[in-house]
Design a protein around this motif. Structure first.
Motif, PDB file in Angstrom:
ATOM      1  N   PHE A 202      -8.750  -4.790  13.664  1.00  0.00           N
ATOM      2  CA  PHE A 202      -8.282  -3.406  13.715  1.00  0.00           C
ATOM      3  C   PHE A 202      -6.871  -3.334  14.283  1.00  0.00           C
ATOM      4  CE2 PHE A 202      -7.537   0.058  16.715  1.00  0.00           C
ATOM      5  CZ  PHE A 202      -7.423   1.116  15.832  1.00  0.00           C
ATOM      6  N   TRP A 203      -6.629  -4.018  15.406  1.00  0.00           N
ATOM      7  CA  TRP A 203      -5.319  -3.914  16.035  1.00  0.00           C
ATOM      8  C   TRP A 203      -4.228  -4.598  15.219  1.00  0.00           C
ATOM      9  CZ3 TRP A 203      -4.142  -0.205  18.952  1.00  0.00           C
ATOM     10  CH2 TRP A 203      -5.073   0.350  19.842  1.00  0.00           C
ATOM     11  N   ARG A 204      -4.583  -5.631  14.469  1.00  0.00           N
ATOM     12  CA  ARG A 204      -3.569  -6.213  13.587  1.00  0.00           C
ATOM     13  C   ARG A 204      -3.061  -5.156  12.610  1.00  0.00           C
ATOM     14  NH1 ARG A 204      -7.089 -10.779  13.499  1.00  0.00           N
ATOM     15  NH2 ARG A 204      -7.967 -10.140  11.483  1.00  0.00           N
ATOM     16  N   VAL A 205      -3.985  -4.433  12.008  1.00  0.00           N
ATOM     17  CA  VAL A 205      -3.595  -3.397  11.056  1.00  0.00           C
ATOM     18  C   VAL A 205      -2.869  -2.252  11.762  1.00  0.00           C
ATOM     19  CG1 VAL A 205      -4.463  -1.668   9.431  1.00  0.00           C
ATOM     20  CG2 VAL A 205      -5.436  -3.974   9.443  1.00  0.00           C
ATOM     21  N   ARG A 206      -3.406  -1.804  12.880  1.00  0.00           N
ATOM     22  CA  ARG A 206      -2.836  -0.649  13.574  1.00  0.00           C
ATOM     23  C   ARG A 206      -1.419  -0.924  14.070  1.00  0.00           C
ATOM     24  NH1 ARG A 206      -4.739   3.994  16.348  1.00  0.00           N
ATOM     25  NH2 ARG A 206      -2.918   4.904  17.350  1.00  0.00           N
ATOM     26  N   TYR A 207      -1.211  -2.060  14.707  1.00  0.00           N
ATOM     27  CA  TYR A 207       0.133  -2.376  15.195  1.00  0.00           C
ATOM     28  C   TYR A 207       1.124  -2.482  14.037  1.00  0.00           C
ATOM     29  CZ  TYR A 207      -1.699  -3.439  19.872  1.00  0.00           C
ATOM     30  OH  TYR A 207      -2.278  -3.359  21.109  1.00  0.00           O
ATOM     31  N   CYS A 208       0.688  -3.032  12.921  1.00  0.00           N
ATOM     32  CA  CYS A 208       1.586  -3.147  11.774  1.00  0.00           C
ATOM     33  C   CYS A 208       1.913  -1.777  11.182  1.00  0.00           C
ATOM     34  CB  CYS A 208       0.977  -4.065  10.722  1.00  0.00           C
ATOM     35  SG  CYS A 208       1.010  -5.814  11.197  1.00  0.00           S
ATOM     36  N   CYS A 209       0.954  -0.850  11.247  1.00  0.00           N
ATOM     37  CA  CYS A 209       1.254   0.515  10.798  1.00  0.00           C
ATOM     38  C   CYS A 209       2.379   1.124  11.627  1.00  0.00           C
ATOM     39  CB  CYS A 209       0.002   1.379  10.902  1.00  0.00           C
ATOM     40  SG  CYS A 209      -1.257   1.034   9.651  1.00  0.00           S
ATOM     41  N   HIS A 210       2.329   0.931  12.943  1.00  0.00           N
ATOM     42  CA  HIS A 210       3.406   1.428  13.803  1.00  0.00           C
ATOM     43  C   HIS A 210       4.735   0.763  13.455  1.00  0.00           C
ATOM     44  CE1 HIS A 210       1.339   3.998  16.773  1.00  0.00           C
ATOM     45  NE2 HIS A 210       0.298   3.207  16.590  1.00  0.00           N
ATOM     46  N   ALA A 211       4.697  -0.541  13.246  1.00  0.00           N
ATOM     47  CA  ALA A 211       5.930  -1.264  12.926  1.00  0.00           C
ATOM     48  C   ALA A 211       6.535  -0.758  11.623  1.00  0.00           C
ATOM     49  CB  ALA A 211       5.651  -2.758  12.835  1.00  0.00           C
ATOM     50  N   ARG A 212       5.698  -0.574  10.606  1.00  0.00           N
ATOM     51  CA  ARG A 212       6.219  -0.099   9.316  1.00  0.00           C
ATOM     52  C   ARG A 212       6.798   1.307   9.441  1.00  0.00           C
ATOM     53  NH1 ARG A 212       4.156  -4.719   8.919  1.00  0.00           N
ATOM     54  NH2 ARG A 212       6.051  -4.981  10.162  1.00  0.00           N
ATOM     55  N   ALA A 213       6.162   2.177  10.251  1.00  0.00           N
ATOM     56  CA  ALA A 213       6.682   3.534  10.437  1.00  0.00           C
ATOM     57  C   ALA A 213       8.054   3.505  11.088  1.00  0.00           C
ATOM     58  CB  ALA A 213       5.712   4.356  11.278  1.00  0.00           C
ATOM     59  N   ILE A 214       8.236   2.617  12.064  1.00  0.00           N
ATOM     60  CA  ILE A 214       9.515   2.509  12.761  1.00  0.00           C
ATOM     61  C   ILE A 214      10.574   1.889  11.859  1.00  0.00           C
ATOM     62  CG2 ILE A 214      10.702   1.333  14.666  1.00  0.00           C
ATOM     63  CD1 ILE A 214       8.020   1.603  16.235  1.00  0.00           C
ATOM     64  N   GLU A 215      10.218   0.788  11.190  1.00  0.00           N
ATOM     65  CA  GLU A 215      11.189   0.069  10.361  1.00  0.00           C
ATOM     66  C   GLU A 215      11.725   0.927   9.220  1.00  0.00           C
ATOM     67  OE1 GLU A 215       8.760  -4.176  10.842  1.00  0.00           O
ATOM     68  OE2 GLU A 215       8.637  -2.959   9.024  1.00  0.00           O
ATOM     69  N   ASN A 216      10.861   1.757   8.664  1.00  0.00           N
ATOM     70  CA  ASN A 216      11.209   2.489   7.449  1.00  0.00           C
ATOM     71  C   ASN A 216      11.338   3.989   7.640  1.00  0.00           C
ATOM     72  OD1 ASN A 216      11.026   0.193   5.426  1.00  0.00           O
ATOM     73  ND2 ASN A 216       8.994   0.091   6.349  1.00  0.00           N
ATOM     74  N   GLN A 217      11.125   4.458   8.874  1.00  0.00           N
ATOM     75  CA  GLN A 217      11.251   5.882   9.192  1.00  0.00           C
ATOM     76  C   GLN A 217      10.413   6.733   8.234  1.00  0.00           C
ATOM     77  OE1 GLN A 217      15.678   5.210   9.390  1.00  0.00           O
ATOM     78  NE2 GLN A 217      15.521   6.785  10.973  1.00  0.00           N
TER      79      GLN A 217
END
Length: 308
Positions: A202-217
């Motif tokens: 779960f946290w692998r997916v969740r942390y990556c969701c945050h990263a993608r939101a930040i990287e791509n606004q």
């Protein structure tokens, strides 16, 4: 600060479509004895979500595996393929619900046989009765080794009256290249239907969701299955829905517009403002969508020996 030209990297900026409401379903996998029981649960959940008048409703990845609870699973590989027998009913049900409630539904994903291949296919249903697909690109070890599934090869973005969207299924959000590709086509919201069995996954997916939101606004909506089934590989689930934002002043301080209570059946709802995305992409504290150095990324990485 010098504001870069939005056309410099071929990023599409569109006029704001205003505020968009997203409902993400934490779907409870419980044993059932028929298709009718599955349909009744889906209708119940859709009423709970639809009463809040969202523009988008998202179900989790492979939540239709609930059907396996009344199917013969002695041969798991065959059983998953037999789920394709329910594809037409699934399509008819969600097409009806999208029209009834006047919403766009990301119908989780459903194991679908296409051209002889077993694909983990996400479906987008529109209020006009149409449906569109996005296959999972990267398969987990379980999908490859136990299900003998096949990977998709193409990404799609979907223009809707409420912004341009993309669907990246679970593991796919862990590959930043995919998110960057769709965001360079002007995506506003990435939907991530997910299914994870343990907290680490779960946290692998969740942390990556945050990263993608930040990287791509962009906004990222994620949800997962909860509950359990007496089926191999489906006895444990850890899920929590969330609507995730970039991390900057116009948004939630922690980058979370809303999130559910882990492992409970519920619907998580949040409003997101597309105008804030447009403004943040050129006026944000940082502007990673434009600051990326595409001229550098094609250069070879130099390996430097520090001994000898």
């Amino acid at each position: 600060m010098t504001i870069p030209d939005p056309d410099a990297h071929k990023i599409t900026l569109k006029p704001s479509q205003g505020t968009v409401r997203i409902a993400a379903v934490q779907y409870l996998l419980r044993s059932i004895d028929s298709w009718d029981a599955f349909e009744n649960q889906v209708r119940f959940v859709m009423k709970a979500a639809g009463d809040y008048k969202p523009q988008f409703v998202m179900f989790p990845e492979i939540f239709t595996t609930q059907l396996l609870s009344f199917m013969d699973t002695s041969d798991l590989r065959r059983a998953v393929r037999n789920m394709n027998d329910y594809t037409e009913r699934y399509l008819a049900l969600f097409s009806e619900l999208a029209r009834q409630w006047g919403v766009h539904i990301i119908g989780g994903s459903h194991p679908t046989i296409t051209d002889g291949k077993l694909l983990n296919t996400a479906y987008l249903f529109t209020p006009e009765g149409k449906h569109f697909t996005q296959e999972k690109i990267h398969l987990t070890r379980w999908e490859k080794e136990k299900w003998h599934g096949d990977a998709g090869n193409h990404l799609r973005v979907f223009d809707t009256p409420f912004g341009r969207i993309a669907i990246l299924i679970c593991y796919d959000i862990e590959f930043p290249e995919l998110a960057r590709m769709v965001c360079e086509q002007g995506v506003d919201i990435i939907f991530v239907p997910s299914c994870t069995d343990d907290r680490q996954g779960f946290w692998r997916v969740r942390y990556c969701c945050h990263a993608r939101a930040i990287e791509n606004q962009v906004y990222v909506a994620v949800t997962g299955t909860v509950g359990n089934l007496t089926v191999e590989g489906l006895g444990l689930h850890y899920g929590q829905a969330a609507i995730i934002t970039p991390s900057d002043f116009p948004f939630a301080r922690d980058g979370i517009a809303a999130e559910g209570v882990a492992n409970m059946e519920q619907v998580v709802i949040a409003d997101v403002d597309l105008a804030k995305l447009v403004n943040n992409r050129v006026n944000g504290t940082t502007i990673p969508l434009y600051d990326k150095r595409v001229d550098v990324y094609d250069n070879d990485v130099e390996v430097v020996a520090t001994q000898g």
